[in-house]
Design a protein around this motif. Structure first.
Motif, PDB file in Angstrom:
ATOM      1  N   ASP A  79     -29.048  16.361 -34.325  1.00  0.00           N
ATOM      2  CA  ASP A  79     -28.032  17.404 -34.496  1.00  0.00           C
ATOM      3  C   ASP A  79     -26.814  17.123 -33.617  1.00  0.00           C
ATOM      4  OD1 ASP A  79     -29.432  18.778 -36.378  1.00  0.00           O
ATOM      5  OD2 ASP A  79     -30.144  20.367 -35.036  1.00  0.00           O
ATOM      6  N   ALA A  80     -27.071  16.717 -32.374  1.00  0.00           N
ATOM      7  CA  ALA A  80     -25.966  16.420 -31.460  1.00  0.00           C
ATOM      8  C   ALA A  80     -25.137  15.252 -31.974  1.00  0.00           C
ATOM      9  CB  ALA A  80     -26.510  16.111 -30.061  1.00  0.00           C
ATOM     10  N   ALA A  81     -25.802  14.183 -32.421  1.00  0.00           N
ATOM     11  CA  ALA A  81     -25.083  13.005 -32.910  1.00  0.00           C
ATOM     12  C   ALA A  81     -24.267  13.333 -34.159  1.00  0.00           C
ATOM     13  CB  ALA A  81     -26.071  11.873 -33.198  1.00  0.00           C
ATOM     14  N   VAL A  82     -24.846  14.141 -35.058  1.00  0.00           N
ATOM     15  CA  VAL A  82     -24.132  14.515 -36.282  1.00  0.00           C
ATOM     16  C   VAL A  82     -22.932  15.409 -35.948  1.00  0.00           C
ATOM     17  CG1 VAL A  82     -24.303  15.851 -38.412  1.00  0.00           C
ATOM     18  CG2 VAL A  82     -26.125  14.247 -37.801  1.00  0.00           C
ATOM     19  N   ASN A  83     -23.155  16.415 -35.102  1.00  0.00           N
ATOM     20  CA  ASN A  83     -22.078  17.351 -34.776  1.00  0.00           C
ATOM     21  C   ASN A  83     -20.954  16.686 -33.986  1.00  0.00           C
ATOM     22  OD1 ASN A  83     -23.433  19.465 -36.039  1.00  0.00           O
ATOM     23  ND2 ASN A  83     -24.478  20.105 -34.180  1.00  0.00           N
ATOM     24  N   LEU A  84     -21.316  15.881 -32.995  1.00  0.00           N
ATOM     25  CA  LEU A  84     -20.291  15.235 -32.169  1.00  0.00           C
ATOM     26  C   LEU A  84     -19.623  14.076 -32.900  1.00  0.00           C
ATOM     27  CD1 LEU A  84     -22.105  15.270 -28.701  1.00  0.00           C
ATOM     28  CD2 LEU A  84     -20.338  16.822 -29.533  1.00  0.00           C
ATOM     29  N   GLY A  92     -21.227   9.559 -33.478  1.00  0.00           N
ATOM     30  CA  GLY A  92     -21.536  10.500 -32.407  1.00  0.00           C
ATOM     31  C   GLY A  92     -22.459   9.958 -31.343  1.00  0.00           C
ATOM     32  N   TYR A  93     -22.891   8.700 -31.498  1.00  0.00           N
ATOM     33  CA  TYR A  93     -23.870   8.119 -30.580  1.00  0.00           C
ATOM     34  C   TYR A  93     -23.404   8.154 -29.131  1.00  0.00           C
ATOM     35  CZ  TYR A  93     -26.286   4.243 -28.192  1.00  0.00           C
ATOM     36  OH  TYR A  93     -26.961   3.453 -27.283  1.00  0.00           O
ATOM     37  N   ARG A  94     -22.235   7.610 -28.858  1.00  0.00           N
ATOM     38  CA  ARG A  94     -21.775   7.515 -27.467  1.00  0.00           C
ATOM     39  C   ARG A  94     -21.392   8.882 -26.896  1.00  0.00           C
ATOM     40  NH1 ARG A  94     -17.192   4.356 -26.949  1.00  0.00           N
ATOM     41  NH2 ARG A  94     -17.642   4.045 -24.752  1.00  0.00           N
ATOM     42  N   TYR A  95     -20.934   9.803 -27.748  1.00  0.00           N
ATOM     43  CA  TYR A  95     -20.686  11.169 -27.276  1.00  0.00           C
ATOM     44  C   TYR A  95     -22.011  11.842 -26.887  1.00  0.00           C
ATOM     45  CZ  TYR A  95     -16.040  10.642 -29.404  1.00  0.00           C
ATOM     46  OH  TYR A  95     -14.773  10.214 -29.742  1.00  0.00           O
TER      47      TYR A  95
END
Length: 534
Positions: A79-84, A92-95
């Protein structure tokens, strides 16, 4: 309660090295699969386990836990990778790495603030619902991988709706590899043949996948001999794709979105879910320890926070104290935390020297491991257990699952807690009593302690009593008198029953009295209880 002395002689080394190697065999495929399912590069999971093994084993507070990435964090990280990444996990990987670093720093702070005890603020039914929802999401995300097709659904509910069509139009070779993996996972524990029984099922799944992958030529697959529908896409690669040099797997986090709300939502979710899972797992592992040692949960939380900060800085996933690998560690005869260290060393040596072997692992085999894990989290037994605890617990369980599926893990868990509070308020519990338990402690002349509970004993108000209980000395007689309680929820019943079992195991005497004055709200022994009408 006091802690027995840990095994500290030189005799622990053979057992710890053997256990660490066996856990490594289990951890390697799971680390790769969890990373891929999280939208991260495959070696990011291995980096996490290496850091956890080498670092947490030396500074943590749990003697037998194995630290590394876990299936429970897949949903949060994805979810974090998709959202960021604005819909693209790779972008969104590095974010997300930056969010992992911040979550680790927050865990360090929570450890120093001794926040480990606040895990009790999560009702048991909400935790079980959260784990079941994670299992459902993992299954929904990984079934298409087992079929060799892609799922482009924008949300989990849409993805679940598309599964029947995707599973009809599957790639035969990939489906066979995946089904072989599932069959091994189901059947291998029942195998009784000598040395074969000692091989971990996950490594057998990977070995069979590699063999079948070679037979089917997955490195250079031939075109399909049938036409797929236009709305069903075959995956672009059937094998794990990793760099030839392990040093190329490291990546630096990008803090460019640190000022955004989505970034801090990700930080809180990673910190909250990771900390909760770690604390629950470490407490569960303590119950399996033959020496009955007790983990220092706050020290363990600090150690995992430090390791998560370092893992995020290196390009790795966050880690927790993982229950399945920890259980295998104990079954393999581990004596001290050096087993965790040895498992980290084995992972480091293998990925540094044999990356070409990892590159032959079919993605379908890893997906089979994750689907099996997801099923264990969301098995029919989990639903039946909630049903036995009573209609209210089943309602909370299902509500938490539904809320997570339509929103996200953090919002769903908070919705479950809010529903639990609303149920208690509806029963007449005052807002003041929601946060304050009424109890007093009596000491008899023979040294027996009696804890008399009156009013409501709830997940939200028994922290003070729980803290006192952790400080008492073993060997004293202890009585829980619940005859004056008006309401005892399932979380408190579960805690008291488990505390009694542990206390007796340490040589003390512990009784629970007064339950005859209450009636259960479900069929299970530890169901919530209310006072019988006078």
């Amino acid at each position: 309660m006091t802690t027995p002395t840990a095994a500290g002689s030189r005799n622990h080394w053979p057992a710890d090295i053997s256990a660490g190697f066996q856990v490594f065999l289990i951890a390697l495929p799971l680390c790769l699969g969890i990373a891929l399912a999280s939208g991260f590069p495959p070696l990011s999971g291995v980096i996490s386990a290496i850091v956890g093994g080498l670092l947490v084993s030396r500074i943590g507070g749990a003697p037998l836990t194995i630290t590394g990435p876990a299936a429970g964090l897949i949903v949060v990280i994805l979810d974090a990778a998709v959202n960021l990444g604005d819909g693209d996990p790779a972008a969104g990987y590095r974010y997300t790495l930056a969010a992992i670093v911040c979550a680790g720093l927050l865990q360090i702070a929570l450890g120093y603030l001794k926040a480990g005890r606040y895990a009790a603020l999560f009702p048991a039914s909400v935790i079980h619902g959260m784990l079941a929802a994670i299992g459902i999401i993992i299954i929904a995300k990984q079934l298409p991988v087992m079929a060799g097709v892609q799922n482009h659904a924008p949300d989990i509910l849409t993805g679940i709706g598309e599964l029947p069509r995707q599973l009809i139009f599957f790639v035969p070779q990939i489906g066979l590899i995946a089904l072989a993996g599932i069959a091994i996972l189901i059947g291998w524990p029942h195998l009784k043949h000598g040395w074969l029984h000692k091989l971990p099922a996950p490594i057998v799944v990977i070995a069979s996948g590699i063999l079948l992958g070679q037979v089917f030529g997955l490195a250079h697959p031939a075109p399909l001999d049938f036409r797929m529908p236009e709305d069903v896409d075959v995956v672009s690669d059937f094998l794990v794709n990793i760099p030839a040099d392990f040093s190329q797997a490291f990546s630096w986090p990008d803090f460019g979105k640190i000022a955004s709300l989505a970034f801090w939502q990700s930080v809180i979710s990673i910190c909250l879910v990771g900390s909760l899972e770690s604390l629950l797992s470490a407490a569960a592992v303590d119950k399996l320890d033959p020496l009955r040692r007790y983990s220092d949960l706050n020290r363990e939380l600090r150690a995992i926070g430090i390791a998560n900060t370092l893992s995020g800085l290196m390009g790795g996933l966050p880690m927790i104290a993982e229950i399945v690998r920890s259980s295998a560690n104990i079954e393999a005869g581990a004596q001290t935390s050096w087993a965790n260290f040895c498992h980290g060393v084995c992972l480091l040596v293998f990925v540094a020297l044999f990356p070409s072997v990892i590159a032959t692992i079919p993605l379908a085999s890893l997906a089979a491991l994750l689907v099996y894990t997801g099923f264990r989290l969301a098995s029919p037994k989990a639903f039946a257990k909630s049903m036995d605890l009573g209609k209210e617990q089943l309602l909370l369980f299902l509500l938490t699952i539904a809320a997570i599926l339509v929103s996200n893990l953090l919002a769903g868990a908070l919705a479950g807690i809010a529903a639990k509070v609303a149920l208690h308020v509806g029963r007449g519990v005052s807002l003041r009593r929601l946060l304050s338990m009424s109890y007093h402690i009596e000491t008899a002349t023979d040294g027996t302690w009696t804890v008399k509970v009156s009013g409501a004993a709830l997940f939200s108000n028994f922290l003070a009593l729980k803290s006192w209980l952790t400080e008492i000395q073993d060997g004293r007689a202890l009585i829980f008198d619940l005859s004056e309680a008006e309401l005892i929820d399932h979380t408190v019943m579960e805690f008291i029953a488990q505390y009694r079992e542990d206390y007796i195991a340490q040589g003390g005497r512990c009784e629970i009295r007064g339950l005859s004055a209450t009636e259960p709200l479900g069929r299970a022994e530890l169901s919530a209880r209310v006072r019988k009408p006078s």
